[in-house]
Design a protein around this motif. Structure first.
Motif, PDB file in Angstrom:
ATOM      1  N   ILE A  60       0.850  -1.199   0.000  1.00 61.11           N
ATOM      2  CA  ILE A  60       0.000   0.000   0.000  1.00 61.11           C
ATOM      3  C   ILE A  60       0.878   1.239   0.000  1.00 61.11           C
ATOM      4  N   THR A  61       0.560   2.180  -0.848  1.00 64.77           N
ATOM      5  CA  THR A  61       1.238   3.476  -0.830  1.00 64.77           C
ATOM      6  C   THR A  61       0.346   4.448  -0.074  1.00 64.77           C
ATOM      7  N   PRO A  62       0.732   4.822   1.152  1.00 67.41           N
ATOM      8  CA  PRO A  62      -0.150   5.667   1.971  1.00 67.41           C
ATOM      9  C   PRO A  62      -0.354   7.046   1.360  1.00 67.41           C
ATOM     10  N   SER A  63      -1.602   7.490   1.351  1.00 67.43           N
ATOM     11  CA  SER A  63      -1.894   8.810   0.789  1.00 67.43           C
ATOM     12  C   SER A  63      -3.255   9.305   1.295  1.00 67.43           C
ATOM     13  N   ILE A  64      -3.473  10.605   1.131  1.00 66.09           N
ATOM     14  CA  ILE A  64      -4.740  11.247   1.498  1.00 66.09           C
ATOM     15  C   ILE A  64      -5.272  11.933   0.236  1.00 66.09           C
ATOM     16  N   HIS A  65      -6.548  11.702  -0.085  1.00 58.97           N
ATOM     17  CA  HIS A  65      -7.133  12.283  -1.302  1.00 58.97           C
ATOM     18  C   HIS A  65      -8.309  13.195  -0.933  1.00 58.97           C
ATOM     19  N   LEU A  66      -8.293  14.389  -1.499  1.00 63.07           N
ATOM     20  CA  LEU A  66      -9.385  15.342  -1.304  1.00 63.07           C
ATOM     21  C   LEU A  66     -10.085  15.557  -2.649  1.00 63.07           C
ATOM     22  N   SER A  67     -11.390  15.641  -2.587  1.00 59.30           N
ATOM     23  CA  SER A  67     -12.164  15.954  -3.806  1.00 59.30           C
ATOM     24  C   SER A  67     -13.396  16.744  -3.406  1.00 59.30           C
ATOM     25  N   PHE A  68     -14.027  17.384  -4.376  1.00 61.27           N
ATOM     26  CA  PHE A  68     -15.194  18.207  -4.051  1.00 61.27           C
ATOM     27  C   PHE A  68     -16.143  18.261  -5.238  1.00 61.27           C
ATOM     28  N   ASP A  69     -17.374  18.633  -4.964  1.00 64.63           N
ATOM     29  CA  ASP A  69     -18.379  18.857  -6.018  1.00 64.63           C
ATOM     30  C   ASP A  69     -19.061  20.175  -5.683  1.00 64.63           C
ATOM     31  N   SER A  70     -18.708  21.221  -6.420  1.00 62.62           N
ATOM     32  CA  SER A  70     -19.239  22.548  -6.099  1.00 62.62           C
ATOM     33  C   SER A  70     -20.738  22.647  -6.378  1.00 62.62           C
ATOM     34  N   GLN A  71     -21.249  21.819  -7.318  1.00 60.53           N
ATOM     35  CA  GLN A  71     -22.683  21.837  -7.600  1.00 60.53           C
ATOM     36  C   GLN A  71     -23.473  21.219  -6.447  1.00 60.53           C
ATOM     37  N   LYS A  72     -23.005  20.055  -5.993  1.00 65.86           N
ATOM     38  CA  LYS A  72     -23.703  19.361  -4.899  1.00 65.86           C
ATOM     39  C   LYS A  72     -23.279  19.880  -3.512  1.00 65.86           C
ATOM     40  N   LEU A 177     -21.949  20.299   2.701  1.00 68.17           N
ATOM     41  CA  LEU A 177     -21.691  21.633   3.245  1.00 68.17           C
ATOM     42  C   LEU A 177     -22.959  22.481   3.351  1.00 68.17           C
ATOM     43  N   LYS A 178     -23.009  23.304   4.398  1.00 69.65           N
ATOM     44  CA  LYS A 178     -24.096  24.268   4.536  1.00 69.65           C
ATOM     45  C   LYS A 178     -23.928  25.334   3.448  1.00 69.65           C
ATOM     46  N   ASP A 179     -25.027  25.989   3.110  1.00 74.07           N
ATOM     47  CA  ASP A 179     -24.985  26.994   2.039  1.00 74.07           C
ATOM     48  C   ASP A 179     -23.913  28.049   2.301  1.00 74.07           C
ATOM     49  N   GLU A 180     -23.859  28.535   3.554  1.00 80.08           N
ATOM     50  CA  GLU A 180     -22.920  29.611   3.867  1.00 80.08           C
ATOM     51  C   GLU A 180     -21.460  29.150   3.873  1.00 80.08           C
ATOM     52  N   ASP A 181     -21.250  27.811   3.828  1.00 78.08           N
ATOM     53  CA  ASP A 181     -19.881  27.282   3.853  1.00 78.08           C
ATOM     54  C   ASP A 181     -19.532  26.546   2.564  1.00 78.08           C
ATOM     55  N   SER A 182     -20.319  26.766   1.523  1.00 83.42           N
ATOM     56  CA  SER A 182     -20.095  26.052   0.263  1.00 83.42           C
ATOM     57  C   SER A 182     -18.788  26.474  -0.416  1.00 83.42           C
ATOM     58  N   ALA A 185     -15.959  24.012  -1.001  1.00 79.66           N
ATOM     59  CA  ALA A 185     -15.953  23.097  -2.154  1.00 79.66           C
ATOM     60  C   ALA A 185     -15.324  23.832  -3.332  1.00 79.66           C
ATOM     61  N   SER A 186     -14.086  24.225  -3.160  1.00 84.63           N
ATOM     62  CA  SER A 186     -13.385  25.019  -4.160  1.00 84.63           C
ATOM     63  C   SER A 186     -11.907  24.643  -4.161  1.00 84.63           C
ATOM     64  N   ARG A 187     -11.347  24.513  -5.354  1.00 87.47           N
ATOM     65  CA  ARG A 187      -9.938  24.120  -5.484  1.00 87.47           C
ATOM     66  C   ARG A 187      -9.017  25.069  -4.724  1.00 87.47           C
ATOM     67  N   TRP A 188      -9.215  26.370  -4.919  1.00 92.86           N
ATOM     68  CA  TRP A 188      -8.295  27.358  -4.348  1.00 92.86           C
ATOM     69  C   TRP A 188      -8.450  27.459  -2.833  1.00 92.86           C
ATOM     70  N   GLU A 189      -9.664  27.309  -2.345  1.00 93.87           N
ATOM     71  CA  GLU A 189      -9.891  27.359  -0.891  1.00 93.87           C
ATOM     72  C   GLU A 189      -9.225  26.165  -0.215  1.00 93.87           C
ATOM     73  N   ILE A 190      -9.434  24.967  -0.786  1.00 94.74           N
ATOM     74  CA  ILE A 190      -8.834  23.752  -0.206  1.00 94.74           C
ATOM     75  C   ILE A 190      -7.313  23.841  -0.248  1.00 94.74           C
ATOM     76  N   ASP A 191      -6.771  24.246  -1.394  1.00 91.84           N
ATOM     77  CA  ASP A 191      -5.318  24.359  -1.553  1.00 91.84           C
ATOM     78  C   ASP A 191      -4.736  25.330  -0.522  1.00 91.84           C
ATOM     79  N   SER A 192      -5.411  26.429  -0.304  1.00 88.72           N
ATOM     80  CA  SER A 192      -4.950  27.458   0.636  1.00 88.72           C
ATOM     81  C   SER A 192      -4.934  26.926   2.075  1.00 88.72           C
ATOM     82  N   VAL A 193      -6.009  26.245   2.480  1.00 89.28           N
ATOM     83  CA  VAL A 193      -6.101  25.721   3.849  1.00 89.28           C
ATOM     84  C   VAL A 193      -5.056  24.632   4.090  1.00 89.28           C
ATOM     85  N   VAL A 194      -4.876  23.751   3.103  1.00 92.14           N
ATOM     86  CA  VAL A 194      -3.889  22.668   3.249  1.00 92.14           C
ATOM     87  C   VAL A 194      -2.480  23.244   3.384  1.00 92.14           C
ATOM     88  N   LYS A 195      -2.159  24.242   2.560  1.00 94.98           N
ATOM     89  CA  LYS A 195      -0.818  24.841   2.625  1.00 94.98           C
ATOM     90  C   LYS A 195      -0.615  25.572   3.960  1.00 94.98           C
TER      91      LYS A 195
END
Length: 621
Positions: A60-72, A177-182, A185-195
C-alpha cells in the motif's frame, strides 16, 4: 443489514450543539483536523505493516485524497489507512471514549475565537466538521476485514450505522456543506487551507479537481474540461530536513499543525545526532499550557518515530514528566521497528536519547532565561511544573535550580537563586524560605519581622509543589537552604533568650493562655522572634506527606502548634493587669483567632470569633 440508530452521549450532544451554533470563528480548522486524523490512521497502518505478520504482505502506498463537487456542495477526505469496524465507529464517533470532550466543555471561555482554537488540543477534532456540514457520511473498512460500514449523522443527537460496500481499507468522509460554507468546495480554498495547516503532514495529500481550458477564438472557441489530480503539500517529515532548508515560518506552521495549536510556540530546538547513535529530535516549547498539564492522565506531546515510521504518541517515558508541556518528535535510526512499550521503558538507546534531549531542552530554557521579560512568558505557565524536576531528576538538579524563580520578602518581582545569593548580607549563613498555601498570607507573616530587622530576605513559597520538593533541596552553590520557621533558622538570627525575670513576670498569664487554649495548641511560649502581638509558628512536620495527601484529595489532619507570645507588646503588658477572668478569656481567644487568621486566612469557628469580638467592643464602648 438495516440501519441501526444510536444516540450520542450527552457530552457529545453538548459539543455538537456548540459546533453547529456557536463556534463560528476560524471554521477552516475543520479540514486541518480531518487531515490530521487521516494521517494518524496512515501512521497506524504503516506501523502494523512492519510489525504484524498478517499485514507484512500488504503493498500500500499511503496517501490522502481530497475531492469536491461545487454543484452538490460536497467535500470528501479519503485515506487508505487502518480503517474502522463497527465497534470503532461507535467508540470513536459516538461516545466520549478517549476524547477530552468533558475537559473541552469545561475549558470553554465564551470567546469564540479562543474556544474554536481548543478543538484539536482536546481530541474532539472530528466533530469540528459540523461547523460547516449539515450532514456527514463516513464510509470505512478496517484493514484485513471483509465488511465495510457507513456512519451517517446530521449532528442533531443521533447517528446511524449500516453495512456498505467499499473495496479498499481506509476511511472516506463526505461533508454535505451548509450553504454559507459552500466556498470550501473550491480548489483554491482547499489548496490554501492545506498549505496553511497541513504542508508538512508526512504523507502526500492529493486534490482531484476539474480543470477548464479554452481553445480557439470567437464562435469557434471550445471549452475543454480535464480531470486532474495534483499533490498539494510537501509531504516531507520536516524534522528530517536540513536546518539550512527551513525558515522560521516552516517550523511555526509545522508546530501549529502538529500540536493543534493556533498560537505560535515560544521556542523550538531542532537537533540531528550522528555517530554511535543516530537520531533526530525536534522539540517545541508552547506559549501556553496544555489543558491536561496538571492531570494524572495527561497526554504526551512527543511522538516517537523509527526511520520516519510512527511508533507511538502515548509513551510518557520519552521525556520526564516535569517536561510534559514540551511538544515534538524523536526519530531514531537504531531502535527496532517492532519495539514494544515494555522494551521502550528499558531500552538503553532511548535512555541515552532522553538524557541528551532533556539537556538540550533545559539549555534552551536557560537561553530564554537570559531575557527576564520574555522568560516570564515561559515561567508563568510552566514554572510550577519545572519545579517537579527537583524531586526526580538528580542529574539536572543544579541546572533546574538556576532556572527557577521565587517571590521574596524584599523584591516585588520573581527572583533567581543567583540574584538572591548576590544580595546576601555579610553575616547571613543561609538561604531562607517560608512555606505556605497563600502568597498574601506569607507576605503578612509576623515571622518575617525579625528577618527584616537583620536585613535578611526570605523566599515566599506558596505553590503546592513547594512543600513537596523544597525540603529536599539542601543547598544552592554551597549555601544551605533553610525553612525560616524552624528553630535552627531562628537561632541564626542571634536573638536574645527570654530571661528568667520576664518569664516569672508572665507566669500567670501564660497559665491562663494554656488553660483557655489547651485543646487548640501544643504549648505556649514567650518569644523574641516577634514584634506583632501573637503568631503561630509551625513545628517541624512532614510537609511532603501533607502535600501528598492534599494532591490525593485527602484532608490533612491539623497538627497542634506552639503559640508564641511577644512579651514586649503593649497589649500583653496590659493583659498582665487584667483581673476579670471572663474578659481575659475573651482577649486570649481573640488574640489566638487573630494569629490563626494571619496564618491561614480563615477561621474554623467564625461565629464564636464574631460573638467574642462584639462582646469586647460593647464593653469598650
Amino acid at each position: 443489514m438495516s440501519n441501526q440508530e444510536y444516540t450520542f452521549q450527552t457530552e457529545i450532544n453538548q459539543l455538537l450543539d456548540l459546533m453547529i451554533h456557536s463556534l463560528y470563528s476560524n471554521k477552516e480548522i475543520f479540514l486541518r483536523e480531518l487531515i490530521s486524523n487521516a494521517s494518524d490512521a496512515l501512521d497506524k497502518l504503516n506501523y502494523l505493516m512492519l510489525t504484524d505478520e498478517k499485514l507484512k504482505g500488504l503493498n500500500i502506498t499511503p496517501s490522502i485524497h481530497l475531492s469536491f463537487d461545487s454543484q452538490k456542495k460536497t467535500l470528501t477526505i479519503k485515506d487508505n489507512g487502518i480503517g474502522m469496524d463497527k465497534n470503532d465507529l461507535i467508540e470513536h464517533l459516538g461516545t466520549i471514549a478517549k476524547s477530552g470532550t468533558k475537559s473541552f466543555l469545561s475549558a470553554l471561555s465564551g470567546d469564540k475565537k479562543k474556544d474554536s482554537a481548543l478543538i484539536g488540543q482536546f481530541g474532539v477534532g472530528f466533530y469540528s466538521a459540523f461547523m460547516v456540514a449539515s450532514k456527514i457520511v463516513v464510509q470505512t473498512k478496517k484493514v484485513n476485514s471483509k465488511q465495510a460500514y457507513a456512519w451517517v449523522s446530521d449532528g442533531k443527537g443521533k447517528f446511524e450505522i449500516s453495512e456498505c460496500i467499499k473495496e479498499e481499507q481506509g476511511t472516506e468522509i463526505t461533508l454535505f456543506l451548509k450553504d454559507e460554507d459552500s466556498h470550501f468546495a473550491s480548489r483554491w480554498e482547499i489548496d490554501s487551507v492545506v498549505k496553511k495547516y497541513s504542508e508538512h503532514i508526512p504523507f502526500p495529500i492529493f486534490l482531484t479537481y476539474t480543470d477548464t481550458k479554452y481553445e480557439g477564438e470567437g464562435d469557434n472557441q471550445k471549452e475543454i474540461k480535464e480531470e486532474k489530480c495534483d499533490q498539494i503539500n510537501q509531504a516531507s517529515a520536516l524534522w528530517k530536513m536540513n536546518k539550512s532548508e527551513l525558515k522560521d515560518k516552516d517550523y511555526k506552521e509545522f508546530y501549529q499543525s502538529f500540536a493543534h495549536d493556533n498560537s505560535e510556540p515560544l521556542s523550538y530546538i531542532h537537533n540531528k545526532v550522528e555517530g554511535s547513535l543516530e537520531y533526530t529530535t525536534l522539540f517545541y516549547i508552547p506559549s501556553k499550557a496544555p489543558f491536561d498539564m496538571f492531570r494524572v492522565d495527561y497526554k504526551s506531546g512527543v511522538k516517537l518515530y523509527v526511520k520516519r515510521v510512527f511508533i507511538t504518541d502515548d509513551d510518557k517515558e520519552l521525556l520526564p514528566s516535569y517536561l510534559r508541556f514540551v511538544k515534538g518528535v524523536i526519530d531514531s535510526e537504531d531502535l527496532p521497528l517492532n519495539v514494544s512499550r515494555e522494551i521502550l521503558q528499558q531500552n538503553k538507546i532511548l535512555a541515552n536519547i532522553r538524557s541528551a534531549s532533556v539537556k538540550k531542552i533545559l539549555s534552551e530554557i536557560e537561553r530564554l532565561s537570559k531575557d527576564e521579560k520574555n522568560y516570564h512568558k515561559f515561567y508563568e505557565p510552566f514554572g510550577k511544573v519545572l519545579k517537579e524536576g527537583l524531586y526526580g531528576d538528580f542529574e539536572n538538579k543544579e541546572k533546574l535550580l538556576e532556572l527557577l524563580r521565587f517571590y521574596s520578602k524584599d523584591k516585588e518581582k520573581l527572583v533567581s537563586l543567583k540574584e538572591y545569593k548576590e544580595n546576601l548580607k555579610e553575616n547571613q549563613k543561609s538561604i531562607y524560605y517560608l512555606l505556605g498555601e497563600n502568597l498574601d498570607l506569607l507576605k503578612a507573616s509576623p515571622l518575617l519581622e525579625k528577618y527584616a530587622q537583620k536585613g535578611y530576605d526570605v523566599l515566599l513559597l506558596s505553590d503546592e509543589i513547594d512543600a513537596f520538593v523544597m525540603p529536599g533541596v539542601n543547598e544552592y552553590d554551597k549555601t544551605p537552604f533553610k525553612d525560616a520557621s524552624h528553630s535552627e533558622s531562628l537561632k541564626e538570627l542571634g536573638l536574645e533568650e527570654i530571661n528568667d525575670e520576664v518569664k516569672n513576670q508572665f507566669k500567670d498569664l501564660m497559665k491562663a493562655f494554656e488553660e483557655n487554649l489547651k485543646d487548640e495548641v501544643k504549648g505556649v511560649e514567650l518569644s523574641n522572634h516577634l514584634t506583632s502581638a501573637v503568631a503561630l509558628i509551625g513545628d517541624e512536620q512532614n510537609a511532603m506527606m501533607a502535600n501528598w495527601m492534599r494532591q490525593m484529595g485527602q484532608s490533612v489532619p491539623e497538627s497542634k502548634k506552639t503559640l508564641e507570645l511577644n512579651p514586649n507588646h503593649a497589649i500583653l503588658q496590659k493583659l498582665l493587669k487584667c483581673e476579670d477572668k471572663e474578659q481575659l478569656s475573651a482577649f486570649i481567644w481573640l488574640l489566638y483567632d487573630g494569629a490563626k487568621l494571619l496564618e491561614k486566612g480563615a477561621l474554623k469557628d467564625a461565629k464564636s470569633f464574631n460573638e467574642r469580638l462584639n462582646s469586647v467592643l460593647l464593653k469598650a464602648l
